[in-house]
Design a protein around this motif. Structure first.
Motif, mmCIF file in Angstrom:
data_model
loop_
_atom_site.group_PDB
_atom_site.id
_atom_site.type_symbol
_atom_site.label_atom_id
_atom_site.label_comp_id
_atom_site.label_asym_id
_atom_site.label_seq_id
_atom_site.Cartn_x
_atom_site.Cartn_y
_atom_site.Cartn_z
ATOM 1 N N HIS A 1 0.842 -1.191 0.000
ATOM 2 C CA HIS A 1 0.000 0.000 0.000
ATOM 3 C C HIS A 1 0.873 1.234 0.000
ATOM 4 N N ALA B 1 -4.821 -0.908 -0.641
ATOM 5 C CA ALA B 1 -5.841 -0.416 0.290
ATOM 6 C C ALA B 1 -5.294 -0.485 1.702
ATOM 7 N N SER C 1 -11.385 4.041 0.982
ATOM 8 C CA SER C 1 -10.629 3.797 -0.243
ATOM 9 C C SER C 1 -10.549 5.064 -1.089
ATOM 10 N N LYS D 1 -7.519 4.806 -7.300
ATOM 11 C CA LYS D 1 -6.397 3.882 -7.384
ATOM 12 C C LYS D 1 -5.445 4.198 -8.539
#
Length: 254
Positions: free
Chosen positions: A103, A117, A123, A126
């Motif tokens: 992460h 994550a 979240s 991405k």
């Protein structure tokens, strides 16, 4: 007393964990300091996009040093901003994506992105490919990377030639070469016309060490890391219990 520039870390110094603003005692002391003619600046490892609105809008804050000295805003105007190079972002993305489960936060001028994550946290958008900062995020500028796992030898071999690393116990930050909270403090003092010896720095973490070493007076929070306390001229109270106010009352007589 000569005018002082006070540089404040955020997390563990001005804001307790999970808080969006300082406790009333600290806020009141900061307003008294401003009324007495002193200047208050945030000096944080957070990117500007990750600084709480309560601090960006606070009437007692004159400037924000964000991203471990990579981004300086004074009186609402960007003075300088050092960004992570696009080719370095590609390399960092390739490294993080090469091992499943890793992460990494990409802290930007106006927000945050991530690979992977973080358990228990909301979240974010991405990053999924090493080309993303040349395609879908080509207009987004990154000032700092935060990797939420212990640093590996591979990480060092890949990242250290291009970025400066601040290593904590179980995570680390990566910033453009030459950027740290100390270099940011010195630049801000120069822009403000205040001698570094007339600066006060208050912090609690290892990324505050450069700031404390450059300041005229170095203050460690009562909850600070042991090495931070050792580097300080004085130790004040605990974050969230008026530790910042206690230091300012003693040093500024407010």
């Amino acid at each position: 007393m000569s005018k002082k520039a006070v540089f404040l870390d955020i997390d563990g110094t001005l804001l307790p964990r999970g808080a969006e603003g300082p406790v009333a005692k600290d806020a009141q002391a900061l307003r008294r300091a401003v009324a007495a003619g002193h200047i208050i600046l945030i000096n944080t490892g957070r990117s500007f996009g990750f600084v709480p609105p309560s601090l960006k809008q606070a009437d007692y804050i004159s400037g924000i040093l964000a991203g471990c000295g990579a981004h300086l805003i004074l009186n609402g105007e960007t003075i300088f901003c050092r960004r992570v190079d696009r080719s370095d972002l590609r390399t960092a993305c390739r490294l993080m994506l090469s091992t499943p489960g890793r992460h990494c936060y990409f802290e930007c001028e106006n927000g945050m992105l991530e690979i992977g994550a973080f358990p228990g946290r909301k979240s974010l958008v991405k990053v999924t490919h090493e080309d993303d900062f040349e395609t879908v995020f080509k207009d987004i500028n990154v000032t700092k990377l935060t990797v939420t796992s212990p640093i590996t030898e591979e990480d060092r071999a890949v990242l250290e030639p291009m970025l400066d690393l601040v290593v904590w116990r179980d995570w680390y930050e990566a910033v453009p070469k030459g950027c740290n909270k100390g270099s940011g403090l010195l630049t801000a003092c120069e822009m403000l016309g205040i001698a570094p010896e007339d600066s006060i720095a208050i912090g609690d973490g290892v990324n505050d060490l450069d700031m404390l070493r450059c300041a005229g007076t170095a203050v460690a929070m009562g909850n600070a890391e042991p090495e931070v306390k050792e580097a300080a001229d004085m130790v004040t109270g605990i974050c969230g219990e008026g530790g910042v106010a206690d230091a300012l009352e003693k040093l500024l007589g407010i």
